[in-house]
Every structure is written in structure tokens, then in C-alpha cells.
Design an enzyme around this catalytic site. Structure first.
Site, PDB file in Angstrom:
ATOM      1  CB  VAL A  82      -6.554  -9.845  -1.281  1.00 55.45           C
ATOM      2  CG1 VAL A  82      -5.530  -9.711  -2.399  1.00 55.45           C
ATOM      3  CG2 VAL A  82      -7.012 -11.283  -1.124  1.00 55.45           C
ATOM      4  NE  ARG A  90      -2.813   0.198 -11.799  1.00 58.56           N
ATOM      5  CZ  ARG A  90      -3.421   0.775 -10.751  1.00 58.56           C
ATOM      6  NH1 ARG A  90      -2.687   1.290  -9.774  1.00 58.56           N
ATOM      7  NH2 ARG A  90      -4.733   0.819 -10.686  1.00 58.56           N
ATOM      8  NE  ARG A  91       6.152   0.330  -8.005  1.00 54.46           N
ATOM      9  CZ  ARG A  91       6.932   1.166  -7.308  1.00 54.46           C
ATOM     10  NH1 ARG A  91       7.930   0.687  -6.591  1.00 54.46           N
ATOM     11  NH2 ARG A  91       6.705   2.462  -7.335  1.00 54.46           N
ATOM     12  N   GLY A  92       3.587  -6.272  -9.912  1.00 56.25           N
ATOM     13  CA  GLY A  92       3.647  -7.719  -9.831  1.00 56.25           C
ATOM     14  C   GLY A  92       3.506  -8.293  -8.438  1.00 56.25           C
ATOM     15  CG  LEU A  94      -2.961  -9.269  -6.507  1.00 54.89           C
ATOM     16  CD1 LEU A  94      -3.193  -9.698  -5.068  1.00 54.89           C
ATOM     17  CD2 LEU A  94      -4.131  -8.418  -7.009  1.00 54.89           C
ATOM     18  CB  THR A  95       1.277 -11.376 -10.239  1.00 56.19           C
ATOM     19  OG1 THR A  95       0.372 -10.575 -10.998  1.00 56.19           O
ATOM     20  CG2 THR A  95       1.608 -12.640 -11.026  1.00 56.19           C
ATOM     21  CE1 TYR A 123      -8.147 -10.946  -5.817  1.00 57.89           C
ATOM     22  CE2 TYR A 123     -10.086  -9.536  -5.925  1.00 57.89           C
ATOM     23  CZ  TYR A 123      -8.924  -9.912  -5.294  1.00 57.89           C
ATOM     24  OH  TYR A 123      -8.516  -9.274  -4.156  1.00 57.89           O
ATOM     25  CG  PHE A 399     -14.911 -15.707   3.218  1.00 60.21           C
ATOM     26  CD1 PHE A 399     -13.845 -15.530   2.355  1.00 60.21           C
ATOM     27  CD2 PHE A 399     -16.038 -16.371   2.750  1.00 60.21           C
ATOM     28  CE1 PHE A 399     -13.896 -15.999   1.051  1.00 60.21           C
ATOM     29  CE2 PHE A 399     -16.103 -16.847   1.460  1.00 60.21           C
ATOM     30  CZ  PHE A 399     -15.021 -16.669   0.605  1.00 60.21           C
TER      31      PHE A 399
END
Length: 399
Positions: A82, A90-92, A94-95, A123, A399
């Protein structure tokens, strides 16, 4: 919010995604030789990328299954790699990646996911919670002595690097996964393990324990020392066993290895009773405890119904701000789990339920910290018993 799109990665984009991940962790990009060794680890159709229009973020998973309280298993996505490019955080992004991955899990009928977190604050907002913890220990090899009643153990045989690589999968698969949270190892994970041991600067050795019924444990380790006359350290890389005979037998072997001053092992099960083997338990020092497995219940109803419970019924109310379909009330009892309209005895967010699910935390402790809201002490006592497990959860696989 920046404009970006998220989609499944093509196989010819996997290396670029790996480079994005490595840069996010401040690691250099892979060489052609390194990529050739690691590329078999990329399970097809399990990687997602965010594009703006170039690749700016990635997330991947591997198919697995997880052991549940009560001994059953269920499909699991082992989430890894990830990362978001530093100039797009901080711009969405990862969301967006997490949402796309959860939608994929739901479409494929995968009710749970697990990951190892690089940072502990990332998380929880996506519903992951610390479900398993581990301890790192150090043993004074010169002073530690096994108690006379410690199990005698069986026969030990040694494997070198090439034999370790060849036999690792069969050794692991031959042992039962007895703790909640333990996962099956996908064939896609082994090339990464091979790469790591081939990069070791000191010899890699595996000691295999055989009992009356065959192989029942193994430990893989290296021995490090700065120079010939300096103190030496035996570092346990992997240690799995089927029971007390193999556990004691492998520790008896480790204590017999010459030219070793200290023995260390990281992220062992919290309740693994190493110190009880020794005449003086103080010769085992716990260096630290830390999170060892982060769980996410992607399908709360399915997962609550998949494990076993004991004790009086409890109704819990779950609030899932990321996956709305999970929100609601569930009645848990020895007969199983089902949605209900009955008043709730306990209320919690999805990440807290993930922490509670494998038995690694007590509901009363989570309530003490303000993470569970209860109608009273009786409800917490019942929940402690319902979710309690005989042994602590432990993933045991990186992993």
C-alpha cells in the site's frame, strides 16, 4: 481533492506500482534482477492503481484464508504493498484505493482482510483494527537452562539455504494453524521470502524437528557477529511448531548452538510461554510488544456468523462509517449470530469490532478505553466470555 481514477492494474503495470510503493517507504527502485526475482509474487488481478493520469498510488492483496475462534476458516485477503506518491498524499487517493479494493472483495465473496501496518494511525478509519499482537524476546544463551521437566523433544535435522527454500512451503503446510488469526500462505508469498533469505549477509539455517508422527516444527535463523571476537546474535526468522514437544525440542537445539551469546525472536505470540521452559525465567527478556495483525471485517454479518461463541447472549450495535451495509445490531450467542432489532447491550465502531473479533482484546478493556459503550458491567462480562479464546490470536506470517 484531486481528480484521479482507480482501476485494476495490468500485469505490465505491476513493476511501476512496486516502484510507487517503494518510494512511499523511502526505498530505492528495484533493479531488473530484483524485479525478476520478486515479480512471481504479483498475483494477477489483485492489484489496484490510482492514476492522475500517471500512477500515483497502489494497493494489492493475495488470496488466503484465516483461522477463526473455534477452529474454522474463512477466505481472507492479505493486503500489502500500500503506497501513495508523496506529492499526492492527503487528497483522498488512499481512500479511493481502499474503497475499490473493498468493493472487489465483496464482489468475490471475501468477507475479511488483514494487513501489517507501516504506521499505526492510518488504517483505523478504514475499519481495520489491531486484532493480534506479538512480543519480541531476547534469551541469554549462556545462562538459560531448560527445566528438567521440559519435554524432551524429538530428532533435529538441519537444512541449508537451498534446502530451506525448497522445503519451506511443505514444512509450513504440514503444521496445523491452531491460533485464531493464522493464515494460509499463498504460493505468491514464497518468492518474496526466497528473495529475503538470499539477501542475508550470514548463512541461513533451518532446524527441522521430527516427533513420533513426523515433522512437527521448524525454526529458521541466522547468526550475526561484527568480528570473530565480538558477541554473536542468533536471530530467529521463522519459528512454527505443532505442540510442546517440538517447541521445547527446538529451543533445546537453539541453546546448544555454539558461538552464540544472545537469541532474539520478533513478534511471537503474546502468550507463548518461553520463559516457563527455563530454570530462571529472567533469562528471557521481553524487549517490546507491538501490533502483529490488523483485521478488517468486510462482511460483518458473515464474519460474526463464522466463528463460535460461549456464554450468555449479547446484542452489539456496529457503526461502520466506511462500509454502510455493515452497520446495525447483531445478536451473538452460542447458537451463532444474526441481525436483530433488539436493544443493544454494547455499541462500537467497525475498527473496534475488528479488534474484539479474534479474542485478542476483552470488551471490558476496550470499554475502559472508551472504545466500547455498554449498558452495564453485566453486558461487558458476557461479552468478555462470548469473544474470549483459549489462546491469543497471532498471524505468524508477514506479507
Amino acid at each position: 481533492m484531486s481528480d484521479f481514477s482507480v482501476r485494476l492494474l495490468r500485469s505490465d503495470e505491476d513493476r511501476a506500482a512496486m516502484d510507487v510503493f517503494r518510494r512511499a517507504l523511502h526505498a530505492r527502485e528495484m533493479t531488473d534482477e530484483e524485479w525478476s526475482a520478486i515479480s512471481p509474487s504479483m498475483q494477477p488481478d489483485r492489484g489496484f492503481g490510482a492514476f492522475d493520469p500517471e500512477l500515483i498510488g497502489t494497493v494489492r492483496s493475495f488470496d488466503s484464508e484465516v483461522t477463526l475462534p473455534g477452529g474454522g476458516t474463512t477466505p481472507l485477503a492479505a493486503v500489502s504493498l500500500v503506497g501513495v506518491r508523496a506529492d499526492r498524499i492527503r487528497r483522498g487517493v488512499l481512500t479511493g484505493l481502499m474503497r475499490a479494493q473493498f468493493e472487489d472483495f465483496a464482489a468475490r465473496g471475501v468477507p475479511a482482510a488483514m494487513l501489517h501496518a507501516s504506521e499505526g494511525a492510518i488504517y483505523g478509519r478504514f475499519g481495520y483494527g489491531v486484532a493480534a499482537r506479538g512480543k519480541s524476546i531476547e534469551v541469554d544463551r549462556h545462562r538459560a537452562r531448560l527445566r528438567p521437566e521440559a519435554p524432551a523433544g524429538g530428532q533435529i535435522s538441519l537444512l541449508g539455504l537451498e534446502s530451506t527454500i525448497e522445503q519451506w512451503p511443505s514444512l509450513f503446510d504440514a503444521l496445523p494453524r491452531t491460533r485464531p488469526g493464522m493464515i494460509a500462505r499463498s504460493p505468491h508469498l514464497w518468492p518474496g521470502y526466497e528473495r529475503e533469505v538470499r539477501r542475508a549477509t550470514t548463512p541461513v539455517t533451518t532446524a527441522v524437528h521430527r516427533g513420533a508422527d513426523g515433522v512437527d516444527g521448524y525454526v529458521t535463523y541466522t547468526v550475526e557477529r561484527a568480528r570473530f571476537d565480538a558477541p554473536s546474535l542468533l536471530k530467529i526468522q521463522s519459528f512454527h511448531h505443532a505442540g510442546p514437544d517440538a517447541f521445547a525440542g527446538l529451543w533445546r537445539y537453539l541453546l546448544s548452538v555454539d558461538l552464540v551469546d544472545r537469541i532474539t525472536a520478533e513478534k511471537r505470540p503474546l502468550d507463548e510461554p518461553v520463559e516457563l521452559l527455563f530454570a530462571d525465567p529472567r533469562h528471557v527478556t521481553v524487549q517490546k510488544t507491538q501490533d502483529e495483525g490488523w483485521l478488517r471485517l468486510v462482511d460483518v454479518a458473515t464474519m460474526l456468523g463464522a466463528r463460535t461463541y460461549r456464554g450468555e447472549p449479547v446484542v452489539i450495535e456496529v457503526t461502520d462509517r466506511f462500509l454502510d451495509h455493515n452497520s446495525g445490531r447483531y445478536r451473538l450467542s452460542e447458537d451463532g449470530a444474526a441481525r436483530t432489532a433488539d436493544p443493544a447491550d454494547l455499541a462500537m465502531d467497525a475498527d473496534t469490532l475488528s479488534m474484539l473479533y479474534l479474542g485478542g482484546w476483552r470488551a471490558s478493556d476496550l470499554a475502559f478505553a472508551g472504545r466500547v459503550r455498554a449498558t452495564g458491567a453485566l453486558a461487558l462480562e458476557r461479552a468478555d466470555l462470548l469473544f474470549g479464546t483459549r489462546v491469543n490470536p497471532w498471524c505468524g506470517t508477514f506479507f
